[in-house]
Motif scaffolding. Structure first.
Motif, PDB file in Angstrom:
ATOM      1  N   ASP A 135     -13.381  22.226  18.946  1.00  0.00           N
ATOM      2  CA  ASP A 135     -12.385  21.081  18.394  1.00  0.00           C
ATOM      3  C   ASP A 135     -11.347  21.564  17.457  1.00  0.00           C
ATOM      4  N   SER A 136     -11.435  22.899  16.811  1.00  0.00           N
ATOM      5  CA  SER A 136     -10.817  23.205  15.713  1.00  0.00           C
ATOM      6  C   SER A 136      -9.316  24.051  16.263  1.00  0.00           C
ATOM      7  N   ASP A 137      -8.343  24.006  15.101  1.00  0.00           N
ATOM      8  CA  ASP A 137      -7.180  24.884  15.498  1.00  0.00           C
ATOM      9  C   ASP A 137      -7.632  26.307  15.511  1.00  0.00           C
ATOM     10  N   ASN A 138      -6.687  27.078  15.710  1.00  0.00           N
ATOM     11  CA  ASN A 138      -6.421  28.306  15.734  1.00  0.00           C
ATOM     12  C   ASN A 138      -7.094  29.199  14.362  1.00  0.00           C
ATOM     13  N   ARG A 139      -6.668  28.488  13.272  1.00  0.00           N
ATOM     14  CA  ARG A 139      -6.941  28.839  12.019  1.00  0.00           C
ATOM     15  C   ARG A 139      -8.459  28.675  11.692  1.00  0.00           C
ATOM     16  N   ILE A 140      -8.910  27.713  12.082  1.00  0.00           N
ATOM     17  CA  ILE A 140     -10.350  27.594  12.078  1.00  0.00           C
ATOM     18  C   ILE A 140     -11.081  28.384  12.942  1.00  0.00           C
ATOM     19  N   ARG A 141     -10.601  28.585  14.242  1.00  0.00           N
ATOM     20  CA  ARG A 141     -11.318  29.325  15.254  1.00  0.00           C
ATOM     21  C   ARG A 141     -11.340  30.772  14.599  1.00  0.00           C
ATOM     22  N   PHE A 142     -10.182  31.393  14.039  1.00  0.00           N
ATOM     23  CA  PHE A 142      -9.872  32.600  13.494  1.00  0.00           C
ATOM     24  C   PHE A 142     -11.356  32.715  12.475  1.00  0.00           C
ATOM     25  N   ILE A 143     -11.368  32.127  11.624  1.00  0.00           N
ATOM     26  CA  ILE A 143     -12.469  32.009  10.295  1.00  0.00           C
ATOM     27  C   ILE A 143     -13.833  32.157  11.098  1.00  0.00           C
ATOM     28  N   ILE A 144     -13.942  31.279  12.084  1.00  0.00           N
ATOM     29  CA  ILE A 144     -15.371  31.226  12.748  1.00  0.00           C
ATOM     30  C   ILE A 144     -15.712  32.634  13.333  1.00  0.00           C
ATOM     31  N   LEU A 145     -14.923  33.055  13.926  1.00  0.00           N
ATOM     32  CA  LEU A 145     -14.835  34.061  14.968  1.00  0.00           C
ATOM     33  C   LEU A 145     -14.966  35.422  13.910  1.00  0.00           C
ATOM     34  N   PHE A 146     -13.811  35.329  12.808  1.00  0.00           N
ATOM     35  CA  PHE A 146     -14.116  36.654  12.078  1.00  0.00           C
ATOM     36  C   PHE A 146     -15.268  36.351  11.193  1.00  0.00           C
ATOM     37  N   GLY A 147     -16.060  35.374  10.853  1.00  0.00           N
ATOM     38  CA  GLY A 147     -17.319  35.400  10.399  1.00  0.00           C
ATOM     39  C   GLY A 147     -18.391  36.045  11.320  1.00  0.00           C
ATOM     40  N   GLN A 148     -18.361  35.604  12.429  1.00  0.00           N
ATOM     41  CA  GLN A 148     -19.254  36.093  13.401  1.00  0.00           C
ATOM     42  C   GLN A 148     -19.142  37.722  13.665  1.00  0.00           C
ATOM     43  N   ILE A 149     -17.891  38.044  13.808  1.00  0.00           N
ATOM     44  CA  ILE A 149     -17.738  39.588  13.853  1.00  0.00           C
ATOM     45  C   ILE A 149     -17.961  40.253  12.753  1.00  0.00           C
ATOM     46  N   TYR A 150     -17.853  39.764  11.403  1.00  0.00           N
ATOM     47  CA  TYR A 150     -18.256  40.455  10.230  1.00  0.00           C
ATOM     48  C   TYR A 150     -19.855  40.585  10.269  1.00  0.00           C
ATOM     49  N   ALA A 151     -20.415  39.507  10.534  1.00  0.00           N
ATOM     50  CA  ALA A 151     -21.824  39.665  10.623  1.00  0.00           C
ATOM     51  C   ALA A 151     -22.475  40.507  11.494  1.00  0.00           C
ATOM     52  N   THR A 152     -21.868  40.548  12.747  1.00  0.00           N
ATOM     53  CA  THR A 152     -22.211  41.452  13.688  1.00  0.00           C
ATOM     54  C   THR A 152     -21.958  42.959  13.209  1.00  0.00           C
ATOM     55  N   VAL A 153     -20.980  43.314  12.717  1.00  0.00           N
ATOM     56  CA  VAL A 153     -20.542  44.600  12.328  1.00  0.00           C
ATOM     57  C   VAL A 153     -21.680  44.794  11.079  1.00  0.00           C
ATOM     58  N   TRP A 154     -21.811  44.196  10.124  1.00  0.00           N
ATOM     59  CA  TRP A 154     -22.626  44.359   8.969  1.00  0.00           C
ATOM     60  C   TRP A 154     -24.002  44.743   9.392  1.00  0.00           C
ATOM     61  N   GLU A 155     -24.395  43.834  10.486  1.00  0.00           N
ATOM     62  CA  GLU A 155     -25.714  44.026  11.023  1.00  0.00           C
ATOM     63  C   GLU A 155     -25.887  45.323  11.775  1.00  0.00           C
ATOM     64  N   GLN A 156     -24.888  45.753  12.529  1.00  0.00           N
ATOM     65  CA  GLN A 156     -24.966  47.083  13.159  1.00  0.00           C
ATOM     66  C   GLN A 156     -24.811  48.208  12.487  1.00  0.00           C
ATOM     67  N   LEU A 157     -24.239  48.077  11.299  1.00  0.00           N
ATOM     68  CA  LEU A 157     -24.103  49.290  10.394  1.00  0.00           C
ATOM     69  C   LEU A 157     -25.223  49.455   9.277  1.00  0.00           C
ATOM     70  N   PHE A 158     -25.708  48.185   8.790  1.00  0.00           N
ATOM     71  CA  PHE A 158     -26.781  48.400   7.638  1.00  0.00           C
ATOM     72  C   PHE A 158     -28.075  48.018   7.716  1.00  0.00           C
ATOM     73  N   ARG A 159     -28.342  47.228   9.019  1.00  0.00           N
ATOM     74  CA  ARG A 159     -29.865  46.932   9.373  1.00  0.00           C
ATOM     75  C   ARG A 159     -30.522  47.980  10.011  1.00  0.00           C
ATOM     76  N   PRO A 160     -31.575  48.267   9.304  1.00  0.00           N
ATOM     77  CA  PRO A 160     -32.460  49.487   9.949  1.00  0.00           C
ATOM     78  C   PRO A 160     -32.949  48.953  11.466  1.00  0.00           C
ATOM     79  N   ARG A 161     -32.700  49.705  12.407  1.00  0.00           N
ATOM     80  CA  ARG A 161     -33.133  49.525  13.641  1.00  0.00           C
ATOM     81  C   ARG A 161     -34.715  49.843  13.914  1.00  0.00           C
ATOM     82  N   SER A 162     -35.296  48.964  14.514  1.00  0.00           N
ATOM     83  CA  SER A 162     -36.519  49.032  14.903  1.00  0.00           C
ATOM     84  C   SER A 162     -37.085  50.189  16.163  1.00  0.00           C
ATOM     85  N   ASP A 163     -36.065  50.294  17.056  1.00  0.00           N
ATOM     86  CA  ASP A 163     -35.975  51.098  18.112  1.00  0.00           C
ATOM     87  C   ASP A 163     -35.688  52.563  17.880  1.00  0.00           C
ATOM     88  N   VAL A 164     -35.487  52.915  16.589  1.00  0.00           N
ATOM     89  CA  VAL A 164     -35.206  54.407  16.334  1.00  0.00           C
ATOM     90  C   VAL A 164     -36.217  55.113  15.986  1.00  0.00           C
TER      91      VAL A 164
END
Length: 176
Positions: free
Chosen positions: A147-176
């Motif tokens: 239901d949001s405009d592109n500005r809000i969508r950008f923020i929501i997507l950016f937050g999800q991208i940021y969290a995903t990047v952070w997790e892939q870079l800094f979270r220790p992997r249990s499968d290693v």
């Protein structure tokens, strides 16, 4: 104000700061601030790899920052969405026509999010996906992605991208 996220404590502070961008009506300001969060994340990653702040006191481009990260082993799959956000930043910041975040920008971020996180990247398709702000007076502001405009969508997507990047870079992997 309290903001609830589906994220680990590691990124909760950054995501709270990112979510507060919802109160900024300026599209360019939102994208510039988001870009700054990415620069900080890249610098943090570089320090974790090298033990030194490689850019301290230096004026560097985002392209250079990403290139150094890539040369030091930054995952290729994460480079593309970061470069896209920096490109959106440059498009808006250096365009005097007052352009706003467009559907084209949003579609590109959705595609990239799906690529870096195939299992959770499409959360935005859920009609109840979004963010909620809990104010001190017990009121709640909810922003649903669909239901949001592109500005809000950008923020929501950016937050999800940021969290995903952070997790892939800094979270220790249990499968290693």
């Amino acid at each position: 104000m309290r903001i609830d996220f589906d994220a680990d404590d590691h990124v909760a502070t950054e995501l709270t700061s990112i979510a507060k961008l919802m109160f900024n009506e300026d599209h360019i300001g939102v994208v510039l601030r988001s870009s700054f969060h990415l620069e900080t994340l890249l610098d943090h990653w570089l320090i974790s790899k090298t033990g030194a702040d490689l850019f301290e006191g230096l004026l560097t481009s985002n392209e250079m920052r990403v290139g150094v990260c890539k040369n030091l082993g930054f995952p290729d799959i994460l480079v593309t969405p970061i470069k896209k956000i920096f490109k959106i930043r440059n498009d808006l910041a250096h365009n005097n026509s007052g352009e706003e975040i467009t559907h084209r920008h949003i579609s590109a971020l959705e595609d990239m999010l799906n690529n870096i996180s195939p299992t959770t990247g499409n959360r935005y398709k859920n009609p109840r996906y979004g963010v909620a702000f809990y104010h001190d007076d017990d009121t709640v502001d909810r922003h649903y992605y669909k239901d949001s405009d592109n500005r809000i969508r950008f923020i929501i997507l950016f937050g999800q991208i940021y969290a995903t990047v952070w997790e892939q870079l800094f979270r220790p992997r249990s499968d290693v």
